[in-house]
Write a protein that holds these residues in place. Structure first.
Motif, PDB file in Angstrom:
ATOM      1  N   LYS A 172      29.597  39.719  30.218  1.00 54.32           N
ATOM      2  CA  LYS A 172      28.858  38.485  30.489  1.00 54.32           C
ATOM      3  C   LYS A 172      29.493  37.647  31.592  1.00 54.32           C
ATOM      4  N   SER A 173      30.298  38.266  32.434  1.00 51.92           N
ATOM      5  CA  SER A 173      30.898  37.554  33.556  1.00 51.92           C
ATOM      6  C   SER A 173      30.787  38.427  34.798  1.00 51.92           C
ATOM      7  N   THR A 174      31.072  37.851  35.943  1.00 51.41           N
ATOM      8  CA  THR A 174      30.981  38.603  37.190  1.00 51.41           C
ATOM      9  C   THR A 174      32.275  39.369  37.429  1.00 51.41           C
ATOM     10  N   PRO A 175      32.223  40.429  38.227  1.00 52.89           N
ATOM     11  CA  PRO A 175      33.459  41.149  38.568  1.00 52.89           C
ATOM     12  C   PRO A 175      34.496  40.261  39.238  1.00 52.89           C
ATOM     13  N   ASN A 176      34.044  39.274  40.027  1.00 48.09           N
ATOM     14  CA  ASN A 176      34.996  38.375  40.682  1.00 48.09           C
ATOM     15  C   ASN A 176      35.735  37.519  39.658  1.00 48.09           C
ATOM     16  N   GLN A 177      35.017  37.039  38.643  1.00 49.23           N
ATOM     17  CA  GLN A 177      35.672  36.271  37.583  1.00 49.23           C
ATOM     18  C   GLN A 177      36.671  37.142  36.817  1.00 49.23           C
ATOM     19  N   LEU A 178      36.258  38.360  36.549  1.00 50.08           N
ATOM     20  CA  LEU A 178      37.132  39.301  35.846  1.00 50.08           C
ATOM     21  C   LEU A 178      38.413  39.527  36.637  1.00 50.08           C
ATOM     22  N   ALA A 179      38.275  39.799  37.927  1.00 49.87           N
ATOM     23  CA  ALA A 179      39.445  40.068  38.766  1.00 49.87           C
ATOM     24  C   ALA A 179      40.354  38.847  38.848  1.00 49.87           C
ATOM     25  N   ALA A 180      39.766  37.649  38.953  1.00 46.16           N
ATOM     26  CA  ALA A 180      40.569  36.428  39.051  1.00 46.16           C
ATOM     27  C   ALA A 180      41.383  36.195  37.793  1.00 46.16           C
ATOM     28  N   ASP A 181      40.772  36.418  36.630  1.00 47.02           N
ATOM     29  CA  ASP A 181      41.499  36.213  35.377  1.00 47.02           C
ATOM     30  C   ASP A 181      42.594  37.255  35.200  1.00 47.02           C
ATOM     31  N   TYR A 182      42.324  38.504  35.552  1.00 44.58           N
ATOM     32  CA  TYR A 182      43.362  39.517  35.446  1.00 44.58           C
ATOM     33  C   TYR A 182      44.493  39.264  36.440  1.00 44.58           C
ATOM     34  N   GLU A 183      44.165  38.741  37.603  1.00 41.81           N
ATOM     35  CA  GLU A 183      45.215  38.385  38.563  1.00 41.81           C
ATOM     36  C   GLU A 183      46.154  37.348  37.958  1.00 41.81           C
ATOM     37  N   LYS A 184      45.585  36.369  37.265  1.00 47.89           N
ATOM     38  CA  LYS A 184      46.399  35.340  36.600  1.00 47.89           C
ATOM     39  C   LYS A 184      47.301  35.972  35.549  1.00 47.89           C
TER      40      LYS A 184
END
Length: 379
Positions: A172-184
């Protein structure tokens, strides 16, 4: 002849922390559990195989609840009236009394997500029955509500950040949001390869991303963690994403990936990691040729890396790792017999190792694995 410890050092270490978390949960000592997790997080304590101790304590605390659901769902058709919610309802009661404790909230949210995956499995969406999909969505929605008060942007807790990242598994989220959270999360705990592997898996087209995005994030992660892993983070991000994906294999920067294998083992030559990479190369990748030449050329070279990994680094055998490698490291794999599973892994490992040393064996040598690696001796 090769040492085959049972249990291995890594297995013993993981079990001890999981049992500690399980014990505290069974005794309703939730404040003690939360304190243990916070202490482990602050010190970034990890097992020799790099599994965070905080994650193991949390898993142990919710294990009884999750395993009860997994057992009820084992054949995919839980009995009518099966008490699937009793355990998680008890966790919800505890949470209501926990005064918005971040650590305990994370445990309960993780339990909901674990149960969600037990319902769903890891098959394609079209293979998931509607009842199972509805249960999956409901548990993820509840996990999202539990974690909503805690901001990812200001997060300093890896266990909370990991739970926030796990929410992306609902799609339920975008790939960009996913990548940003995993980067954190990766920046909070760069020595832990688990989030790198998870991000790569979720960014593959098999789940929520694209090949271009996967490649970009693998390179960005390698750049940010070069001082720790060298090129190793590129390999960790690609690790699970390559399995069963012809395009990802064909497009892989193969030299960079192999350089990463070397850098990982130069920096972390623990036998858990050695077995993990050897089994991955030889079995997870090497046994999955599909007939698509550009991909199979990559797979063949990766499989060939098992030779130097075994010859240079292997001193003992970890059967469970080889068994999981043969099944694509499926976290939702349901094992009916742990002993049989380990025996199958040992047999597979010995078959592969014998093949690697077939020339020496044909010349009448036997292979002895010493503390310094394998040695060929006359029979």
């Amino acid at each position: 002849m090769i040492a085959c410890p049972n249990p291995t050092e890594e297995e013993s270490c993981r079990d001890s922390h999981q049992v500690r978390g399980q014990f505290l949960a069974r005794q309703d000592r939730w404040e003690d559990l939360a304190q243990d997790i916070r202490i482990a997080e602050d010190a970034r304590r990890a097992t020799p195989g790099l599994m965070p101790v905080a994650d193991l304590l949390s898993y142990g605390a919710r294990a009884d609840v999750v395993m009860a659901v997994e057992h009820a769902l084992f054949d995919g058709r839980p009995a009518r009236g099966a008490p699937l919610l009793n355990g998680v309802e008890a966790l919800e009661v505890m949470l209501a009394e926990a005064d918005n404790d971040m650590t305990l909230s994370t445990i309960v949210a993780q339990a909901h997500m674990d149960i969600a995956w037990a319902w769903r499995g890891t098959g394609w969406d079209t293979q998931v029955p509607k009842r199972h999909r509805d249960a999956f969505d409901a548990h993820f929605d509840r996990a999202r509500d539990i974690l909503a008060p805690f901001e990812m942007r200001s997060c300093t807790s890896p266990i909370l950040a990991a739970a926030k990242c796990a929410l992306h598994g609902s799609g339920k989220s975008t790939p960009n949001q996913l990548a940003a959270d995993y980067e954190k999360l990766i920046d909070l705990e760069p020595r832990n390869p688990g989030p790198m592997r998870a991000m790569g898996n979720y960014l593959s087209p098999r789940w929520f991303g694209t090949h271009a995005q996967l490649e970009l994030e693998a390179r960005r992660t390698a750049s940010r963690t070069q001082h720790i892993w060298g090129a190793g983070a590129y390999t960790w991000v690609m690790f699970d994403a390559l399995s069963g994906d012809d395009i990802a294999c064909a497009d892989l920067d193969l030299d960079f990936f192999v350089e990463g294998l070397h850098d990982i083992l130069d920096r972390k030559p623990h036998q858990y990691t050695v077995n993990l990479l050897a089994a991955y190369c030889a079995n997870t990748i090497g046994s999955n040729l599909t007939g698509y030449d550009p991909a199979d050329q990559t797979r063949t070279r990766i499989a060939g890396c098992a030779d130097w990994i075994v010859r240079k680094h292997l001193t003992e055998l970890h059967p469970l790792i080889w068994a999981h490698a043969a099944n694509g490291f499926d976290n939702n794999l349901r094992v009916r017999s742990a002993r049989g599973f380990a025996a199958a892994g040992r047999a597979e490992a010995l078959r592969i190792i014998a093949d690697l040393f077939r020339r020496e064996i044909a010349q009448g040598h036997r292979i002895i694995f010493t503390a310094d690696g394998p040695v060929a001796e006359h029979s």
